[in-house]
Write an enzyme that holds these catalytic residues in place. Structure first.
Site, PDB file in Angstrom:
ATOM      1  N   HIS A  79     -58.291  21.901 -27.199  1.00 40.89           N
ATOM      2  CA  HIS A  79     -56.821  21.850 -27.126  1.00 40.89           C
ATOM      3  C   HIS A  79     -56.294  23.171 -26.575  1.00 40.89           C
ATOM      4  O   HIS A  79     -56.628  24.234 -27.084  1.00 40.89           O
ATOM      5  CB  HIS A  79     -56.224  21.597 -28.521  1.00 40.89           C
ATOM      6  CG  HIS A  79     -56.336  20.173 -28.957  1.00 40.89           C
ATOM      7  ND1 HIS A  79     -55.561  19.642 -29.952  1.00 40.89           N
ATOM      8  CD2 HIS A  79     -57.135  19.165 -28.523  1.00 40.89           C
ATOM      9  CE1 HIS A  79     -55.857  18.361 -30.109  1.00 40.89           C
ATOM     10  NE2 HIS A  79     -56.822  18.050 -29.274  1.00 40.89           N
ATOM     11  N   TYR A 207     -46.337  19.748 -34.715  1.00 46.62           N
ATOM     12  CA  TYR A 207     -45.814  20.309 -35.977  1.00 46.62           C
ATOM     13  C   TYR A 207     -44.303  20.100 -35.941  1.00 46.62           C
ATOM     14  O   TYR A 207     -43.619  20.676 -35.092  1.00 46.62           O
ATOM     15  CB  TYR A 207     -46.113  21.794 -36.080  1.00 46.62           C
ATOM     16  CG  TYR A 207     -47.567  22.149 -36.288  1.00 46.62           C
ATOM     17  CD1 TYR A 207     -48.479  22.154 -35.236  1.00 46.62           C
ATOM     18  CD2 TYR A 207     -48.032  22.513 -37.562  1.00 46.62           C
ATOM     19  CE1 TYR A 207     -49.813  22.490 -35.438  1.00 46.62           C
ATOM     20  CE2 TYR A 207     -49.368  22.849 -37.768  1.00 46.62           C
ATOM     21  CZ  TYR A 207     -50.250  22.834 -36.697  1.00 46.62           C
ATOM     22  OH  TYR A 207     -51.567  23.176 -36.900  1.00 46.62           O
ATOM     23  N   PRO A 299     -52.142  24.961 -45.307  1.00 50.81           N
ATOM     24  CA  PRO A 299     -52.821  24.426 -44.109  1.00 50.81           C
ATOM     25  C   PRO A 299     -51.975  24.488 -42.837  1.00 50.81           C
ATOM     26  O   PRO A 299     -52.450  24.187 -41.760  1.00 50.81           O
ATOM     27  CB  PRO A 299     -53.124  22.976 -44.493  1.00 50.81           C
ATOM     28  CG  PRO A 299     -52.143  22.655 -45.560  1.00 50.81           C
ATOM     29  CD  PRO A 299     -51.886  23.925 -46.290  1.00 50.81           C
ATOM     30  N   LYS A 303     -55.973  27.725 -40.927  1.00 48.55           N
ATOM     31  CA  LYS A 303     -56.789  28.937 -41.004  1.00 48.55           C
ATOM     32  C   LYS A 303     -57.908  28.886 -42.043  1.00 48.55           C
ATOM     33  O   LYS A 303     -58.784  29.755 -42.040  1.00 48.55           O
ATOM     34  CB  LYS A 303     -55.889  30.136 -41.328  1.00 48.55           C
ATOM     35  CG  LYS A 303     -54.961  30.511 -40.178  1.00 48.55           C
ATOM     36  CD  LYS A 303     -55.740  30.919 -38.950  1.00 48.55           C
ATOM     37  CE  LYS A 303     -54.867  30.994 -37.713  1.00 48.55           C
ATOM     38  NZ  LYS A 303     -55.666  30.913 -36.496  1.00 48.55           N
ATOM     39  N   TYR A 391     -52.492  31.620 -33.648  1.00 50.13           N
ATOM     40  CA  TYR A 391     -53.029  30.267 -33.883  1.00 50.13           C
ATOM     41  C   TYR A 391     -54.471  30.153 -33.365  1.00 50.13           C
ATOM     42  O   TYR A 391     -55.339  29.592 -34.040  1.00 50.13           O
ATOM     43  CB  TYR A 391     -52.147  29.218 -33.200  1.00 50.13           C
ATOM     44  CG  TYR A 391     -52.411  27.801 -33.674  1.00 50.13           C
ATOM     45  CD1 TYR A 391     -53.452  27.054 -33.128  1.00 50.13           C
ATOM     46  CD2 TYR A 391     -51.635  27.215 -34.675  1.00 50.13           C
ATOM     47  CE1 TYR A 391     -53.723  25.762 -33.581  1.00 50.13           C
ATOM     48  CE2 TYR A 391     -51.886  25.918 -35.115  1.00 50.13           C
ATOM     49  CZ  TYR A 391     -52.940  25.208 -34.566  1.00 50.13           C
ATOM     50  OH  TYR A 391     -53.203  23.924 -35.013  1.00 50.13           O
TER      51      TYR A 391
HETATM   52  C1  PHB Z   1     -55.705  18.275 -39.853  1.00 49.72           C
HETATM   53  O1  PHB Z   1     -56.074  17.721 -38.810  1.00 49.72           O
HETATM   54  O2  PHB Z   1     -56.025  17.848 -40.988  1.00 49.72           O
HETATM   55  C2  PHB Z   1     -54.856  19.531 -39.753  1.00 49.72           C
HETATM   56  C3  PHB Z   1     -54.634  20.096 -38.505  1.00 49.72           C
HETATM   57  C4  PHB Z   1     -53.850  21.242 -38.399  1.00 49.72           C
HETATM   58  C5  PHB Z   1     -53.299  21.801 -39.551  1.00 49.72           C
HETATM   59  C6  PHB Z   1     -53.524  21.226 -40.804  1.00 49.72           C
HETATM   60  C7  PHB Z   1     -54.302  20.082 -40.910  1.00 49.72           C
HETATM   61  O3  PHB Z   1     -52.518  22.923 -39.446  1.00 49.72           O
END
Ligand code: PHB
Ligand code: APR
Length: 396
Positions: A79, A207, A299, A303, A391
């Site tokens: 990505h 997000y 989450p 990280k 990130y």
């Molecule tokens: C997930 O795919 O479970 C996931 C991805 C990014 C995040 C948190 C969870 O920031």
């Protein structure tokens, strides 16, 4: 190691067979350093955990170094950016443009499976379903770990103990309370996660910040999607039949995504709390903490696994230097070095959580601050570059 006798010896005794413990064992054994892993759960239980897998480039490199990168390289999704959405309007953060870097999406379950296979291929010693694990004399020159396995009391003498046993493990608790300092923030909401055998709504993660609450669109592979909704701490999955989940998700994500999303029956649904936590120091005598044993991040910044990887890298390098170069500079600086990176990731994860979620006690001023920061992020190259470099992962 032959564990038939009540007491045996190894070089590094690792408590915990999750990503931290497995990766550390794999790297040490490939460097000729003997390890034994003690895991509380069965292998099936460990492999049944559903967890995020957004890998920083440092984590990808370390997994290749450990000889477990082949399937990740083949099946992992590269990505080059993420989308942020504010009140249903999305904009992209281009990692490649700002940093030249990318992340790789590869489920933690698959990563753990690859690590188990690699450990088996090298004849690694992993004792599952152990209990009553006790670390003794960690601050002496010859620590010992006692435990019960298959109904028998056993003890392993070792040079070092790695506490890779997660937030609820015994490692951190072994460091005396008057030595340990803990820092914590518990967030006033949780994440309701849903796994569905449907194609992801977007090629990259979304997000979403919305008046109704945060939402995240993620994936495990082109046929397996992972979605999250911010929910109150006292919520329950029973309140969220699939249809209700999908309707709420569509309210919070960008309109084009809401119109194109493929919904389906969930194969997993759960609610997890969010916490920021750090325990200092990450070393006490010959005991070293790695991963969730020492720190937890919300989450939002993806990280958790990546901090476990950088801890493991630092400890692997330190123990290699001890055994192969007879030097202890790495051991003596492990805690400070690991914590320096941990705290920067804690800041980023806290910042992303504070920016994207609705807080129950939020004042109107707080809400304006969020909106101003999101508008600044949408319009500033410098702000987007800062988010991008955090990130994809700060340097080790
Ligand atoms: C997930 O795919 O479970 C996931 C991805 C990014 C995040 C948190 C969870 O920031
Ligand atoms: N004895 C033996 N094993 C134990 C004990 C104990 N007393 N306590 C816990 N364990 C085991 C758990 O069963 C688990 O398998 O230690 C392991 C710790 O693994 P994780 O909790 O996954 O932590 P870690 O390996 O550091 O990986 C961090 O996992 O939780 C996610 O978000 C986190 O992605 C990050 C990654």
């Amino acid at each position: 190691m032959n564990t038939d006798k009540p007491s045996r010896r190894t070089q590094v005794l690792i408590i915990g067979g999750g990503p931290s413990g497995l990766l550390l064992s794999q790297l040490l054994e490939r460097s000729g350093i003997e390890t034994v892993i003690l895991e509380r759960r069965s292998r099936e239980y460990v492999l049944g955990r559903i967890r995020a897998g957004v890998l920083e480039s440092g984590t990808v490199e370390l997994l290749r170094e450990a000889g477990v990168g082949e399937r990740m390289d083949r099946e992992g999704l590269v990505h080059e950016g993420i989308y942020l959405a504010v009140s249903n309007r999305g904009f992209r953060i281009d990692f490649k443009h700002h940093t030249g870097g990318t992340v790789r999406v590869y489920g933690q379950t698959e990563l753990t499976r690859d690590l188990y296979r690699a450990r088996d291929a090298m004849g690694g010693t992993i004792l599952h379903e152990v209990d009553q694990v006790r670390i003794e004399d960690a601050d002496s020159g010859s620590p010992r770990v006692s435990f019960r396995h298959e109904g028998r009391e056993r003890r392993v003498e070792c040079d070092f103990v790695a506490g890779c046993d997660g937030f609820h493990g015994v490692g951190r608790q072994t460091i005396p309370a008057d030595v340990r300092r803990e820092f914590e923030r518990v967030y006033p909401f949780g994440w309701l996660g849903l796994l569905s055998p449907t194609p992801p709504v977007s090629e990259e993660l979304i997000y979403a910040s919305h008046e109704r609450g945060f939402a995240l669109c993620s994936m495990r592979n082109p046929n397996l999607s992972r979605y999250y909704l911010q929910v109150p701490l006292d919520d329950a999955t029973e309140n969220w039949p699939d249809a209700v989940f999908w309707d709420e998700l569509k309210c919070r994500i960008p309109r084009d995504a809401a119109e194109s999303i493929v919904t389906g029956a969930s194969i997993e649904k759960s609610i997890a709390p969010l916490r920021s936590f750090v325990a200092e120091p990450m070393r006490w005598g010959r005991l070293f903490l790695c991963g969730d044993a020492a720190h937890i991040v919300p989450p939002t910044g993806a990280k958790g696994l990546n901090l476990a990887a950088s801890d493991v890298y630092y400890l692997w390098q330190a123990l290699k230097q001890h055994y192969l170069d007879r030097e202890d500079e790495g051991i003596d600086t492990y805690s400070a070095r690991a914590l320096a990176r941990v705290w920067k990731a804690e800041r980023f994860s806290w910042s992303m959580t504070r920016l994207l979620h609705r807080f129950p006690d939020q004042s109107d001023f707080d809400r304006r601050m969020q909106q101003a920061e999101l508008e600044y992020l949408e319009t500033s190259v410098a702000a987007q570059a800062s988010l991008a470099e955090n990130y994809i992962g700060l340097p080790y």
